[in-house]
Design a protein around this motif. Sequence first.
Motif, PDB file in Angstrom:
ATOM      1  N   TYR A   1      28.638   3.551  29.095  1.00 57.22           N
ATOM      2  CA  TYR A   1      28.240   2.728  30.244  1.00 57.22           C
ATOM      3  C   TYR A   1      29.321   2.732  31.318  1.00 57.22           C
ATOM      4  O   TYR A   1      29.019   2.850  32.515  1.00 57.22           O
ATOM      5  CB  TYR A   1      27.962   1.305  29.769  1.00 57.22           C
ATOM      6  CG  TYR A   1      27.747   0.320  30.881  1.00 57.22           C
ATOM      7  CD1 TYR A   1      26.504   0.199  31.495  1.00 57.22           C
ATOM      8  CD2 TYR A   1      28.792  -0.478  31.347  1.00 57.22           C
ATOM      9  CE1 TYR A   1      26.308  -0.694  32.530  1.00 57.22           C
ATOM     10  CE2 TYR A   1      28.599  -1.371  32.385  1.00 57.22           C
ATOM     11  CZ  TYR A   1      27.363  -1.482  32.975  1.00 57.22           C
ATOM     12  OH  TYR A   1      27.179  -2.359  34.006  1.00 57.22           O
ATOM     13  N   GLU A   2      30.584   2.623  30.922  1.00 59.91           N
ATOM     14  CA  GLU A   2      31.674   2.628  31.897  1.00 59.91           C
ATOM     15  C   GLU A   2      31.756   3.962  32.629  1.00 59.91           C
ATOM     16  O   GLU A   2      32.008   4.008  33.834  1.00 59.91           O
ATOM     17  CB  GLU A   2      32.999   2.327  31.187  1.00 59.91           C
ATOM     18  CG  GLU A   2      33.078   0.945  30.557  1.00 59.91           C
ATOM     19  CD  GLU A   2      32.965  -0.161  31.591  1.00 59.91           C
ATOM     20  OE1 GLU A   2      33.307   0.084  32.775  1.00 59.91           O
ATOM     21  OE2 GLU A   2      32.528  -1.265  31.229  1.00 59.91           O
ATOM     22  N   LYS A   3      31.524   5.054  31.924  1.00 59.96           N
ATOM     23  CA  LYS A   3      31.552   6.372  32.574  1.00 59.96           C
ATOM     24  C   LYS A   3      30.403   6.518  33.557  1.00 59.96           C
ATOM     25  O   LYS A   3      30.574   7.055  34.664  1.00 59.96           O
ATOM     26  CB  LYS A   3      31.511   7.472  31.514  1.00 59.96           C
ATOM     27  CG  LYS A   3      32.773   7.535  30.648  1.00 59.96           C
ATOM     28  CD  LYS A   3      32.658   8.589  29.571  1.00 59.96           C
ATOM     29  CE  LYS A   3      33.924   8.602  28.708  1.00 59.96           C
ATOM     30  NZ  LYS A   3      33.833   9.576  27.595  1.00 59.96           N
ATOM     31  N   PHE A   4      29.218   6.063  33.161  1.00 62.23           N
ATOM     32  CA  PHE A   4      28.087   6.108  34.089  1.00 62.23           C
ATOM     33  C   PHE A   4      28.357   5.254  35.328  1.00 62.23           C
ATOM     34  O   PHE A   4      28.027   5.644  36.453  1.00 62.23           O
ATOM     35  CB  PHE A   4      26.818   5.615  33.388  1.00 62.23           C
ATOM     36  CG  PHE A   4      26.264   6.563  32.360  1.00 62.23           C
ATOM     37  CD1 PHE A   4      26.098   7.906  32.650  1.00 62.23           C
ATOM     38  CD2 PHE A   4      25.896   6.109  31.104  1.00 62.23           C
ATOM     39  CE1 PHE A   4      25.584   8.780  31.706  1.00 62.23           C
ATOM     40  CE2 PHE A   4      25.371   6.966  30.161  1.00 62.23           C
ATOM     41  CZ  PHE A   4      25.222   8.308  30.453  1.00 62.23           C
ATOM     42  N   SER A   5      28.949   4.087  35.117  1.00 63.20           N
ATOM     43  CA  SER A   5      29.230   3.189  36.245  1.00 63.20           C
ATOM     44  C   SER A   5      30.200   3.824  37.232  1.00 63.20           C
ATOM     45  O   SER A   5      30.033   3.700  38.454  1.00 63.20           O
ATOM     46  CB  SER A   5      29.792   1.863  35.731  1.00 63.20           C
ATOM     47  OG  SER A   5      28.856   1.192  34.914  1.00 63.20           O
ATOM     48  N   SER A   6      31.212   4.530  36.705  1.00 62.75           N
ATOM     49  CA  SER A   6      32.172   5.178  37.599  1.00 62.75           C
ATOM     50  C   SER A   6      31.505   6.292  38.405  1.00 62.75           C
ATOM     51  O   SER A   6      31.856   6.521  39.570  1.00 62.75           O
ATOM     52  CB  SER A   6      33.343   5.737  36.786  1.00 62.75           C
ATOM     53  OG  SER A   6      32.920   6.795  35.938  1.00 62.75           O
ATOM     54  N   ILE A   7      30.541   6.987  37.804  1.00 63.11           N
ATOM     55  CA  ILE A   7      29.826   8.032  38.543  1.00 63.11           C
ATOM     56  C   ILE A   7      28.980   7.414  39.656  1.00 63.11           C
ATOM     57  O   ILE A   7      28.959   7.900  40.792  1.00 63.11           O
ATOM     58  CB  ILE A   7      28.947   8.857  37.582  1.00 63.11           C
ATOM     59  CG1 ILE A   7      29.814   9.611  36.573  1.00 63.11           C
ATOM     60  CG2 ILE A   7      28.068   9.830  38.359  1.00 63.11           C
ATOM     61  CD1 ILE A   7      29.014  10.319  35.485  1.00 63.11           C
ATOM     62  N   VAL A   8      28.282   6.307  39.335  1.00 56.21           N
ATOM     63  CA  VAL A   8      27.411   5.668  40.315  1.00 56.21           C
ATOM     64  C   VAL A   8      28.219   5.060  41.458  1.00 56.21           C
ATOM     65  O   VAL A   8      27.766   5.007  42.606  1.00 56.21           O
ATOM     66  CB  VAL A   8      26.528   4.607  39.629  1.00 56.21           C
ATOM     67  CG1 VAL A   8      25.750   3.783  40.647  1.00 56.21           C
ATOM     68  CG2 VAL A   8      25.569   5.282  38.658  1.00 56.21           C
ATOM     69  N   GLU A   9      29.447   4.608  41.175  1.00 57.17           N
ATOM     70  CA  GLU A   9      30.296   4.080  42.251  1.00 57.17           C
ATOM     71  C   GLU A   9      30.592   5.150  43.290  1.00 57.17           C
ATOM     72  O   GLU A   9      30.654   4.869  44.492  1.00 57.17           O
ATOM     73  CB  GLU A   9      31.589   3.532  41.661  1.00 57.17           C
ATOM     74  CG  GLU A   9      31.412   2.215  40.905  1.00 57.17           C
ATOM     75  CD  GLU A   9      32.707   1.741  40.305  1.00 57.17           C
ATOM     76  OE1 GLU A   9      33.752   2.426  40.513  1.00 57.17           O
ATOM     77  OE2 GLU A   9      32.709   0.697  39.618  1.00 57.17           O
ATOM     78  N   ARG A  10      30.785   6.393  42.832  1.00 57.09           N
ATOM     79  CA  ARG A  10      31.085   7.489  43.744  1.00 57.09           C
ATOM     80  C   ARG A  10      29.812   8.130  44.291  1.00 57.09           C
ATOM     81  O   ARG A  10      29.801   8.616  45.415  1.00 57.09           O
ATOM     82  CB  ARG A  10      31.920   8.548  43.020  1.00 57.09           C
ATOM     83  CG  ARG A  10      33.263   8.015  42.526  1.00 57.09           C
ATOM     84  CD  ARG A  10      34.019   9.039  41.711  1.00 57.09           C
ATOM     85  NE  ARG A  10      34.306  10.252  42.459  1.00 57.09           N
ATOM     86  CZ  ARG A  10      34.991  11.281  41.956  1.00 57.09           C
ATOM     87  NH1 ARG A  10      35.445  11.238  40.708  1.00 57.09           N
ATOM     88  NH2 ARG A  10      35.207  12.348  42.708  1.00 57.09           N
TER      89      ARG A  10
END
Length: 459
Positions: free
Chosen positions: A226-235
């Motif tokens: 989930y944290e990795k997906f969130s970092s992708i969506v932030e960018r």
Amino acid sequence: MRLKDRAGLDPPDSPDGATAGIGGPASTAGSESQAFVPQIIVKTPDREVKPATAQAKSKFAQGARVQEEGRSRHRTMRRWDLQLFVWFAISRAESMAAFGECVLMRNLLQALRILPCATHRSHFIEPHLSQARLHLNAGEFASIEAMMAGLPAESHEHLVWRLSRERRVGRWTRAWSQALPQSSHPRLIAAYADIIKAWSVRGESYAAHIPLLRRRRYPSIMMRAYEKFSSIVEREPGNAMALAGLIHCNVVVGARDGNREHWLHAAMEAEPFHCPVIVQYARGTWSRWGGETDEDRHFADWVVENAPAGSCSHIVAAQAVLDDALSAAEGFHTMRGIASHLGNAENAAWLRCALLKWADAVPETLERRLQDIATRRGDSFHGACMEIFAFAAYFAGAKDEARTLLIALRGRLQHDVWEMFVPSMPAWLKAIGPRYRAAHLVHDRVCRDLGLDPRQVCR
């Protein structure tokens, strides 16, 4: 964070062998009863008759138990030897039939319903996966970026899932990130690799049936994804595959519960009716995943009404029917019983509407359109959709549509949907027989229930 009460794509399986039985009650087979036991008389060397001591009683009982256990093991081994002999004979006959060594043997085994008439064909993602492996092993990361950018959403999703399962995925993603730091693909694949690891720890059982240690461990692994997906969506706020991953984590472990609709709207703005996003969101509406009554039907109605004709997003209607079939399997022991329970005119008409919208056809042109899809697009996700719709139509009571789909497929199967109702069997039996044999027998059984001869369908 909260765990779903009931979760899993398939009916719950038993815990893994590594944890089953640990900490259970000890066996009491050897404990002495307090009830009256006749006294055992033994002869001493001086011919004086004396009652047996407690130690002699114990040794006598222990010897009897050992003999009984030996006889039991012998009977079990003989039964296993017989089963092994039968399965080796069947496997040998199947191999002979498969290579055309004995057409008569193949016809006999198919008539006896031992050898399935359906055949397996490679999954549509296999050519793309082979090409991706070549690029990754050679360090050609720009080439694989271009290849993935040109894939349709459904193929892109399957390729990401398959690459995430590879043994070398960690080495690949690290080298990929170093070569192309701005690329989101290596981080996306690493996140899906965490999801796969979380599922391997969790297992396919319902949440309440998962052993305590695994129940505590797998959510933390899912939250890493989930944290990795969130970092992708932030960018990249419009990265649909990352948004689909966020929805998956939310459905399974309740990550950021309440944001599921926000992620769906973000994906719809970026790529309307992106099939992986629609499918992941629909899973959260199923009753086995905590969805409310008829929530899955309402969402599928919205998709069928608004998604363009020909979109694979319409598959959520068929998946909703199959989820109902899995829920009904708890009260029925045969597929025919489940089909009789679910099949009615209303369900048939509901699924028929979704099928016609997906095939971009009307009832009069459906057969011709399905033949065209099987011929021109059978080696894509559309071929898998045909199998899912066929199985769902069987359960929904849309028998004419199910027959048309099965005839168009001609028994050449690539999807694992047929494994949903395969009865469980020991691992050693699975190792002996062909991998897809049981699933293909399910296909043949559906054909027979619909009045079709699988030998003619699969010709």
